[in-house]
Design a protein around this motif. Structure first.
Motif, PDB file in Angstrom:
ATOM      1  N   LYS B   9       0.794  -1.239   0.079  1.00 38.30           N
ATOM      2  CA  LYS B   9      -0.045  -0.012   0.185  1.00 38.30           C
ATOM      3  C   LYS B   9       0.868   1.300   0.041  1.00 38.30           C
ATOM      4  CE  LYS B   9      -4.096   2.331   0.265  1.00 38.30           C
ATOM      5  NZ  LYS B   9      -4.784   2.167  -0.624  1.00 38.30           N
ATOM      6  N   THR B  12       0.178   8.822  -1.937  1.00 34.19           N
ATOM      7  CA  THR B  12       0.966   9.979  -2.344  1.00 34.19           C
ATOM      8  C   THR B  12       1.074  11.352  -1.712  1.00 34.19           C
ATOM      9  OG1 THR B  12      -0.781  10.452  -3.887  1.00 34.19           O
ATOM     10  CG2 THR B  12       1.068   9.422  -4.876  1.00 34.19           C
ATOM     11  N   ARG B  55      -6.347  -1.291   8.724  1.00 35.64           N
ATOM     12  CA  ARG B  55      -7.438  -0.530   7.792  1.00 35.64           C
ATOM     13  C   ARG B  55      -7.654  -1.663   6.490  1.00 35.64           C
ATOM     14  NH1 ARG B  55      -6.986   5.963   8.337  1.00 35.64           N
ATOM     15  NH2 ARG B  55      -7.824   5.782  10.339  1.00 35.64           N
ATOM     16  N   GLY B  59     -11.272  -3.964   5.694  1.00 37.06           N
ATOM     17  CA  GLY B  59     -11.910  -3.731   4.330  1.00 37.06           C
ATOM     18  C   GLY B  59     -12.197  -2.170   4.126  1.00 37.06           C
ATOM     19  N   LEU B  60     -11.327  -1.260   4.970  1.00 38.97           N
ATOM     20  CA  LEU B  60     -11.777   0.109   4.975  1.00 38.97           C
ATOM     21  C   LEU B  60     -10.873   0.757   3.645  1.00 38.97           C
ATOM     22  CD1 LEU B  60     -11.769   0.868   8.633  1.00 38.97           C
ATOM     23  CD2 LEU B  60     -13.897   0.846   7.069  1.00 38.97           C
ATOM     24  N   MET B  61      -9.732   0.059   3.380  1.00 39.16           N
ATOM     25  CA  MET B  61      -8.864   0.543   2.496  1.00 39.16           C
ATOM     26  C   MET B  61      -8.451  -0.692   1.546  1.00 39.16           C
ATOM     27  SD  MET B  61      -5.911   2.887   4.418  1.00 39.16           S
ATOM     28  CE  MET B  61      -6.412   4.597   4.446  1.00 39.16           C
ATOM     29  N   ASP B  62      -8.153  -0.448   0.230  1.00 40.26           N
ATOM     30  CA  ASP B  62      -7.912  -1.558  -0.634  1.00 40.26           C
ATOM     31  C   ASP B  62      -6.186  -1.481  -0.907  1.00 40.26           C
ATOM     32  OD1 ASP B  62     -10.394  -2.145  -1.023  1.00 40.26           O
ATOM     33  OD2 ASP B  62     -10.754  -0.892  -2.914  1.00 40.26           O
ATOM     34  N   ARG B  83     -16.396  -6.883   6.413  1.00 39.19           N
ATOM     35  CA  ARG B  83     -17.023  -6.159   7.702  1.00 39.19           C
ATOM     36  C   ARG B  83     -17.941  -6.768   8.606  1.00 39.19           C
ATOM     37  NH1 ARG B  83     -15.900  -1.744   3.890  1.00 39.19           N
ATOM     38  NH2 ARG B  83     -18.108  -1.572   3.676  1.00 39.19           N
ATOM     39  N   TYR B  88     -14.157  -3.849  14.751  1.00 39.10           N
ATOM     40  CA  TYR B  88     -13.046  -3.116  14.197  1.00 39.10           C
ATOM     41  C   TYR B  88     -13.179  -1.922  15.204  1.00 39.10           C
ATOM     42  CZ  TYR B  88      -9.739   0.159  12.095  1.00 39.10           C
ATOM     43  OH  TYR B  88      -8.640   1.017  11.897  1.00 39.10           O
ATOM     44  N   SER B  90     -10.683   1.593  16.854  1.00 38.90           N
ATOM     45  CA  SER B  90      -9.506   2.239  16.510  1.00 38.90           C
ATOM     46  C   SER B  90      -9.768   3.493  17.678  1.00 38.90           C
ATOM     47  CB  SER B  90      -9.575   2.786  15.255  1.00 38.90           C
ATOM     48  OG  SER B  90      -8.672   3.857  14.986  1.00 38.90           O
ATOM     49  N   ASP B  92      -8.741   6.269  17.029  1.00 37.10           N
ATOM     50  CA  ASP B  92      -9.362   7.390  16.081  1.00 37.10           C
ATOM     51  C   ASP B  92     -10.831   7.401  16.004  1.00 37.10           C
ATOM     52  OD1 ASP B  92      -6.846   7.930  15.239  1.00 37.10           O
ATOM     53  OD2 ASP B  92      -6.959   6.996  13.187  1.00 37.10           O
TER      54      ASP B  92
END
Lengths: 396, 253
Positions: B9, B12, B55, B59-62, B83, B88, B90, B92
Motif C-alpha cells: 500500500k 502520495t 484498515r 476492508g476500509l482501504m484497498d 466487515r 474493528y 480504533s 481514532d
C-alpha cells in the motif's frame, strides 16, 4: 436502499437529541415570521397614522400673499412656521422644516393679469416627511389651480371643459389572484432556493465534515453497510432537511399574513386562489431535483473537507450564487428571454414564475424539470463516485 | 481466518514547501496469517504502517498489491461481507455523544443487521462485562475517554464477530480500564475468535499475545511467539527488540 434509509434514520435520531437545533429548525420559524410580519405591520401603521395626523411644517415666502391663506386654511395638513435662522436648505436637512415655498413677489398681480407665476419648493427628497409635504402642497395647489383656470375661462366666457379635453378612466384587467400570483411567482422560487440551501447547509456540514471532525465516520464505515449507501443516506438526510426547512418557512410565512393587519384577508383569499393543489404539486415536483442538486453540492464539499470550518468556507459562497440567481430571475423582462429556459436552475425559477402568473408553459416546465433531474442524477453519481475514494474519506 | 499475502500500500503526499509530490510506501509486501483462538500483536513505531495494515484487513482501504482474506472473503471483492464478520476498533474512532450507549448499540445493531432483541441483549451483556451497565441510559456527552472507549468496544463486538481488530485499544485508558480490555481479549481468545491487536505497550504484548509481528518501514519483522523473538534476538524484553530493529532500520537508511 435499506442502508441509506438506516443512515438517514440515524441522522434524524441524532438531530432529535439536540433540543436547541430542533427549536431553531422547527419551532422558531413559527414564532419569528408572525413576530416580524406583525412588527412590520405595526410600524407601517404607526408611520401612516403619524403622517396622516401630523401637519407638515412649512415655511412660505409669499410677499404678495397669493397662496399663504390657502395653506393656512388647511391646518390639518400644514403648519406654517416663521423663517428659520441661517440657511434654509440646512434647516430642511436638519428637519427643522419639512418644506419651504418661495412664491414670486408679483404672484397676485400675475394672477389678476391671467399670467403665470413661479413657486419654488425646497425639499429633502431623502426624507419621507419632506416628500409627504411636497405631495400635500402639490394636491392643494393642483386643486386651487383648477379653480383659477375655471375662473379665467368664465371671465373669457369659455366652457370649463376647454381646459380639459379628455378624462382617463383606468380599469384593472388583473384580478387580485393574478396580481398575487405574479408577486408569488417572483418571490417564491427565490425564497424556496434560499431556504432549501441554507436549511440543509448546517445539517450537511454536521453530517459530513462534522463526522470526520468528531471521528465517528470511521465507525460507520467499519459496519457492513456499503459505502455508497452511507453516502446516499447522508444525501437523503441533507435533502430532507432542506425540503423541510423550505416548507416550514413558507408555511409559517403564509400563516403569518393575518398578522399583517388591514388588507390581509384579501391577500389570504388571493393567495388561496393562486396556491391551488395543482400549482403546489408542480412546484414541489420541480423543487425535488433542485433540492437534490443543492444537497449533492453540500455533500461533496462537506465530505471532502477536513473539518467543519473548511466545509463551511466551501459551502457558504453557494448562498451568494443562489441569492444572485434568485434576484436575477425576479427582474422584469427576464421571463421573456427564451434562451434562459435552457440555463439550469434559472429555468426552474422561470418555470415557477410563469406557473404562478397563469402563463404556465408545459414545454418550458418539462425542459426545466428534465434538465434538473438530469443534473441531480449526474451530481448523485459523481458524489458517490468521488466520495467512495479513500482520499476523500480519510482526508483529515 | 486472516490471511495477508504480499500486501502493498502506498500513498502520495505533496510537500507544501517544494510542491513536489512524493510516493510513500506505507506497507511493503506484508504476509501473515492469524488463526482462530489466537491473539496476534502488531507492533511498530508511529507511522510504521500498522493502522494502514489494520484498515486494509478491515476492508476500509484497498491494497495496491497482494491479497487479503478474512473469514474466507477477499477484502477487495467482498468488503461488506468482511466487515460483517469483523469487529474493528480504533483509537481514532469517536462515539455519537448525543446518544446513550443503549441507543448507540441499537442503531449499530441495525447497521450490522442484528435482530433488535438480540442486539439489546448482547449490548447490555457487553456493557455489563465492561462495567458500564449503570450508564446504559446516560447521554455520552459527559463520558470520560475511558467510558467512550468501552462503548466503542461494545459497538465493535455487538454483532458477535469472528474476527476482532483492536488498533491501540488501551491508549488513554487508566490501569483498571486497560485491565478490563485485556480480560475481554482473553475471553475472546477462549471463545475461539481471531484477534489482532496493535499497541505500543510491550508488557501487554508479552502478557496476552500468542504471536507478534513488528512493523518497521512498512515491512514485517519477527512474526513469532514473543518468547521466540526474544530468544532469536538475544533480548530481555520486546522493548529491546524494538530498539534493535529501530537501529537496524536507521543503519539501513
Amino acid at each position: 436502499m435499506r442502508g441509506a434509509l438506516l443512515i438517514a434514520k440515524k441522522e434524524f435520531l441524532e438531530l432529535s437529541k439536540d433540543r436547541k437545533t430542533l427549536f431553531f429548525a422547527f419551532v422558531l420559524p413559527f414564532l419569528l415570521y408572525p413576530a416580524i410580519f406583525g412588527m412590520m405591520a405595526k410600524m407601517a401603521k404607526r408611520d401612516e397614522d403619524q403622517n396622516r395626523n401630523k401637519a407638515s411644517r412649512i415655511y412660505v415666502a409669499d410677499p404678495s400673499g397669493a397662496i399663504t391663506d390657502l395653506m393656512r386654511a388647511d391646518p390639518k395638513h400644514f403648519e406654517l412656521l416663521p423663517k428659520p435662522e441661517g440657511d434654509l436648505r440646512q434647516a430642511i436637512r436638519d428637519q427643522k422644516l419639512d418644506l419651504a415655498l418661495d412664491v414670486a413677489p408679483g404672484a397676485t398681480e400675475a394672477l389678476q393679469k391671467h399670467a403665470t407665476f413661479l413657486i419654488g419648493a425646497t425639499v429633502d427628497e431623502s426624507e419621507h416627511t419632506s416628500e409627504l409635504a411636497l405631495k400635500r402642497v402639490r394636491e392643494t395647489l393642483t386643486g386651487q389651480e383648477k379653480v383659477w383656470i375655471q375662473a379665467r375661462l368664465q371671465t373669457l366666457g369659455a366652457s370649463p371643459q376647454l381646459a380639459e379635453p379628455l378624462k382617463l378612466e383606468v380599469k384593472n384587467a388583473a384580478d387580485p389572484a393574478l396580481e398575487m400570483g405574479k408577486v408569488m411567482g417572483r418571490l417564491l422560487p427565490y425564497l424556496l432556493m434560499i431556504m432549501m440551501y441554507t436549511g440543509s447547509m448546517q445539517h450537511g456540514i454536521y453530517a459530513t465534515a462534522g463526522e470526520k471532525e468528531r471521528h465517528t465516520l470511521l465507525s460507520l464505515m467499519a459496519t457492513r453497510l456499503p459505502r455508497n449507501q452511507i453516502i446516499l443516506g447522508k444525501l437523503l438526510y441533507i435533502f430532507s432537511m432542506g425540503v423541510i426547512a423550505a416548507l416550514l418557512n413558507l408555511l409559517s410565512m403564509g400563516l403569518s399574513i393575518p398578522f399583517m393587519g388591514s388588507g390581509s384577508s384579501n391577500s389570504m383569499q388571493a393567495m388561496a386562489a393562486v396556491a391551488n393543489p395543482a400549482t403546489l404539486g408542480l412546484t414541489f415536483m420541480i423543487m425535488v431535483p433542485l433540492g437534490l442538486f443543492f444537497s449533492n453540492f453540500i455533500l461533496l464539499m462537506g465530505i471532502q473537507a477536513r473539518n467543519t470550518i473548511e466545509a463551511g468556507s466551501a459551502i457558504t459562497p453557494g448562498i451568494f450564487l443562489v441569492v444572485f440567481l434568485g434576484i436575477f430571475t425576479m427582474a422584469p423582462g427576464v421571463d421573456k428571454m427564451a434562451f434562459l429556459s435552457y440555463v439550469p436552475v434559472v429555468n426552474v425559477c422561470l418555470a415557477l414564475r410563469k406557473l404562478f402568473s397563469q402563463q404556465f408553459n408545459q414545454l418550458e416546465y418539462l425542459v426545466a424539470f428534465a434538465m434538473t433531474v438530469g443534473l441531480a442524477a449526474v451530481m448523485t453519481w459523481l458524489s458517490t463516485r468521488i466520495l467512495n475514494r479513500e482520499k476523500a474519506l480519510f482526508k483529515a | 481466518m486472516i490471511q495477508l499475502n504480499e500486501v502493498h500500500k502506498s500513498f502520495t503526499v505533496k510537500d507544501r514547501k517544494t510542491r513536489v509530490t512524493k510516493r510513500i510506501d506505507a506497507v511493503r509486501g506484508i504476509s501473515l496469517e492469524v488463526k482462530p483462538g489466537e491473539i496476534y500483536g502488531l507492533l511498530g513505531p508511529n507511522g510504521a504502517g500498522k493502522s494502514t495494515t489494520l484498515r486494509m484487513i478491515a476492508g476500509l482501504m484497498d491494497p495496491d498489491g497482494g491479497a487479503i482474506s478474512v473469514c474466507g472473503h477477499n477484502t477487495c471483492q467482498e468488503p461488506e461481507a468482511v466487515r460483517g464478520c469483523l469487529g474493528y476498533l480504533s483509537t481514532d474512532m469517536g462515539v455519537y455523544v448525543r446518544f446513550t450507549p443503549r441507543e448507540l448499540l441499537r442503531i449499530f445493531g441495525e447497521f450490522q443487521d442484528v435482530d433488535p432483541m438480540v442486539a439489546e441483549r448482547r449490548g447490555m451483556h457487553l456493557l455489563e462485562k465492561l462495567q458500564l451497565a449503570d450508564f446504559a441510559d446516560v447521554k455520552m456527552e459527559g463520558f470520560s475517554s475511558g467510558q467512550k472507549q468501552k462503548v466503542s468496544i461494545a459497538r465493535a463486538l455487538l454483532h458477535d464477530p469472528k474476527v476482532v481488530i483492536f488498533d491501540e485499544p488501551t491508549t488513554g485508558l487508566d490501569v483498571l480500564t486497560a485491565k478490563t480490555v485485556l480480560d475481554l481479549l482473553r475471553i475472546m481468545r477462549e471463545e475461539g475468535r481471531t484477534v489482532i491487536v496493535s499497541t505500543h505497550v510491550m508488557p501487554m504484548v508479552e502478557d496476552i499475545c500468542d504471536r507478534v509481528g513488528i512493523i518497521f518501514d512498512g515491512k514485517l519483522h519477527g512474526d513469532a511467539p514473543p518468547r521466540e523473538i526474544l530468544q532469536s534476538r538475544h533480548a530481555k524484553s520486546l522493548d529491546e527488540v524494538f530498539f534493535q530493529l529501530a537501529a537496524e532500520s536507521e543503519g539501513g537508511h
